[in-house]
Design an enzyme around this catalytic site. Structure first.
Site, mmCIF file in Angstrom:
data_model
loop_
_atom_site.group_PDB
_atom_site.id
_atom_site.type_symbol
_atom_site.label_atom_id
_atom_site.label_comp_id
_atom_site.label_asym_id
_atom_site.label_seq_id
_atom_site.Cartn_x
_atom_site.Cartn_y
_atom_site.Cartn_z
ATOM 1 N N MET A 1 -6.598 13.397 25.770
ATOM 2 C CA MET A 1 -5.419 12.766 26.381
ATOM 3 C C MET A 1 -5.459 12.890 27.907
ATOM 4 S SD MET A 1 -2.728 14.211 23.590
ATOM 5 C CE MET A 1 -3.648 15.684 23.232
ATOM 6 N N LYS B 1 2.285 8.041 17.247
ATOM 7 C CA LYS B 1 2.941 8.784 18.310
ATOM 8 C C LYS B 1 2.173 8.618 19.598
ATOM 9 C CE LYS B 1 2.540 12.845 16.381
ATOM 10 N NZ LYS B 1 2.718 14.258 16.060
ATOM 11 N N ASP C 1 -1.409 8.271 11.794
ATOM 12 C CA ASP C 1 -1.158 8.165 13.228
ATOM 13 C C ASP C 1 -1.720 6.857 13.765
ATOM 14 O OD1 ASP C 1 0.059 10.554 13.329
ATOM 15 O OD2 ASP C 1 -1.642 11.661 14.146
ATOM 16 N N ALA D 1 -12.987 14.006 18.285
ATOM 17 C CA ALA D 1 -13.424 12.991 19.256
ATOM 18 C C ALA D 1 -14.622 13.462 20.071
ATOM 19 C CB ALA D 1 -12.263 12.630 20.177
HETATM 20 N N1 SAH Z 1 -7.195 15.251 16.468
HETATM 21 C C1 SAH Z 1 -7.886 14.380 17.405
HETATM 22 C C2 SAH Z 1 -7.289 14.431 18.784
HETATM 23 C C3 SAH Z 1 -5.881 13.932 18.842
HETATM 24 S S1 SAH Z 1 -5.272 13.864 20.463
HETATM 25 C C4 SAH Z 1 -9.383 14.740 17.422
HETATM 26 O O1 SAH Z 1 -9.770 15.750 16.863
HETATM 27 O O2 SAH Z 1 -10.154 13.973 17.998
HETATM 28 C C5 SAH Z 1 -5.598 12.211 20.909
HETATM 29 C C6 SAH Z 1 -6.748 12.129 21.908
HETATM 30 O O3 SAH Z 1 -8.001 12.281 21.243
HETATM 31 C C7 SAH Z 1 -6.885 10.832 22.616
HETATM 32 O O4 SAH Z 1 -5.969 10.726 23.687
HETATM 33 C C8 SAH Z 1 -8.298 10.915 23.123
HETATM 34 O O5 SAH Z 1 -8.377 11.776 24.214
HETATM 35 C C9 SAH Z 1 -8.990 11.591 21.978
HETATM 36 N N2 SAH Z 1 -9.640 10.626 21.072
HETATM 37 C C10 SAH Z 1 -9.449 10.490 19.753
HETATM 38 N N3 SAH Z 1 -10.243 9.540 19.252
HETATM 39 C C11 SAH Z 1 -10.985 9.072 20.266
HETATM 40 C C12 SAH Z 1 -12.012 8.110 20.397
HETATM 41 N N4 SAH Z 1 -12.434 7.396 19.351
HETATM 42 N N5 SAH Z 1 -12.550 7.896 21.616
HETATM 43 C C13 SAH Z 1 -12.151 8.602 22.675
HETATM 44 N N6 SAH Z 1 -11.183 9.522 22.624
HETATM 45 C C14 SAH Z 1 -10.609 9.769 21.434
#
Ligand code: SAH
Length: 475
Positions: free
Chosen positions: A398, A283, A261, A345
């Protein structure tokens, strides 16, 4: 006879030392010295099945040698409270000493006189051989030598190899040695045997943690098709590559194709096997994106073609990662699929900013919600009562496009507008940036974060600045 020097270029660059793997089972070896280093050498030799005689001087520290007695698997260790003599070298396979310098020299001279290869700890000039760092997946054994130039570097190389070699490989190698003779009887044709071992090797890397059983032998024997394909769904963590799990790194190192991704940091992809094909199926936000159904179909197609597919997703693959669609597609097609979790995250952000997600008094619950529904707007079915709970920590994934609406709906549902909140962009990466304020001012503040970066919002008492001090207590 032609004694001309070779004219062709050498096939190997000069070697500081030649690695040899010594068969020590039931061979006699001597360890002299009463030090921790000597004890460690005795343990190593015993693990290799040698009969170890330890000569630890007239008054050895007994505690040091405790627990190092004969066990059924390892070679026996005998401790004698005396100094070594020249007679002790008769018939030895190896001799190792950790002694005072003058004594070490005498020891080495006596060993050499008896034609016994010798090692004096930390005295390279007195050593016929050196024991490097070891990665043990016995019967797979890896020795690492820096020729004494950089022992710490050797150790770090060892840790890296440890990280990418699944422990289960030991079981596969052991099975290979059990099956070798049987295979020769059943499959006289050498080429066919070679194909068996190719399938065996692919199976080992595909499922290294599976302990091979007898039925695997017949399956590998009868399986002649081009199978071996699989999908591993891997969490890439929030960005910092050091936050990958060992399993994730191993999967990346054995992948033949990686579908990743947009959110996956380039630093993470660098850990992948060099030969692996990398396919972006990003995406995120605007720009061309690959449809979910296309990704599902591609996973199945590649695995069926025998590829070891890694499906790499930011954070944890099972948190807002649309994993269910991909898992269903693989399972429906009979493609073996496994999942390697990652640091989501929220966890990455909390660690990077240094706050706890739960607190006994102020944050009894953590909830992950999405600010991005099917149509790109705020999801209609969010549980606003739960979000308005003053004792909850709410992480909004998001959040960017809908943050203003999210904040006003939460406030309308009863959450105090002064509730602490934060937004963090690119958490755990060098370009990480964050804002902290009240829920009411968060939409305006968050707009200052760099465009295009992934942003996570956290709402709740845990997001306050100054930790416990701000509340005048310790939770
Ligand atoms: N599977 C991922 C989430 C995917 S959805 C997880 O577990 O983190 C994508 C969203 O994740 C982004 O829009 C943001 O809100 C968050 N995200 C992912 N990585 C991030 C990061 N390093 N810093 C801040 N937000 C993050």
């Amino acid at each position: 006879m032609n004694r001309e020097p070779l004219q062709t270029p050498p096939r190997i660059a000069p070697l500081a030392k030649l690695p040899l793997f010594h068969a020590l089972h039931d061979r006699r070896v001597l360890v002299a010295g009463d030090t921790d280093g000597a004890r460690w050498k005795a343990e190593l030799l015993s693990a290799a099945g040698a009969q170890v005689l330890v000569l630890a001087g007239e008054a050895p520290q007994r505690e040091r040698w405790e627990g190092l007695t004969a066990s059924p698997v390892d070679g026996p260790v005998l401790l004698e409270a005396r100094d070594w003599t020249t007679e002790d070298f008769d018939g030895l396979a190896l001799a190792i000493a950790d002694l005072e310098p003058a004594e070490g020299e005498a020891f080495a001279a006596a060993a050499r006189a008896a034609h016994v290869p010798v090692n004096v700890v930390d005295k390279p000039a007195l050593c016929d051989f050196q024991i490097g760092s070891i990665v043990n997946r016995s019967p797979v054994v890896i020795g690492i030598s820096t020729d004494g130039a950089a022992p710490m570097l050797g150790q770090s190389i060892r840790s890296r190899i440890e990280a990418v070699l699944p422990p289960g490989l030991a079981g596969w190698a052991a099975a290979a040695s059990r099956w070798r003779e049987r295979l020769k009887r059943k499959v006289p044709d050498g080429k066919a045997r070679r194909r068996f071992w190719e399938r065996f090797t692919a199976a080992a890397w595909n499922a290294p943690e599976h302990a091979p059983v007898e039925s695997d032998f017949s399956e590998l024997l009868n399986d002649t098709g081009e199978t071996g394909g699989s999908v591993t769904m891997v969490g890439a963590g929030p960005g910092d590559p050091e936050l990958l799990t060992l399993k994730a790194v191993r999967a990346l190192q054995t992948a033949s194709v990686i579908l990743y991704d947009d959110l996956v940091a380039p630093e993470v992809l660098e850990l992948a096997r060099r030969e692996a094909r990398r396919v972006s199926v990003g995406k995120r936000g605007r720009g061309p994106s690959v449809g979910q159904d296309v990704i599902d179909a591609e996973l199945v197609r590649l695995a069926r073609a025998g590829e070891r597919v890694v499906r790499l997703k930011g954070g944890d693959p099972l948190v807002f990662g649309r994993a269910t669609e991909e898992l269903d597609a693989c399972r429906a097609a009979g493609v073996p699929v496994t999942i390697v979790p990652g640091i989501t995250a929220t966890q990455g952000a909390a660690a990077a900013l240094g706050f706890s997600l739960t607190e006994r008094v102020h944050a009894r619950r953590v909830q992950f919600v999405t600010g991005h529904g099917m149509s790109g707007t705020l999801p209609e079915d969010l549980d606003w009562r739960a979000i308005a709970d003053p004792h909850a920590t709410t992480a909004v994934y998001m959040p960017r496009a809908t943050l203003a609406e999210f904040a006003s709906r939460a406030i309308a549902a009863g959450l105090d507008p002064l509730t602490p909140a934060l937004a963090v962009a690119s958490a755990t990466l060098p370009q990480q940036a964050d804002v902290r304020c009240s829920l009411a001012s968060l939409p305006q503040m968050a707009a200052k974060l760099p465009e295009g970066a992934p942003v996570l919002v956290v709402i709740g008492q845990v997001a306050r600045e100054n930790g416990a001090a701000a509340l005048g207590d310790v939770a």
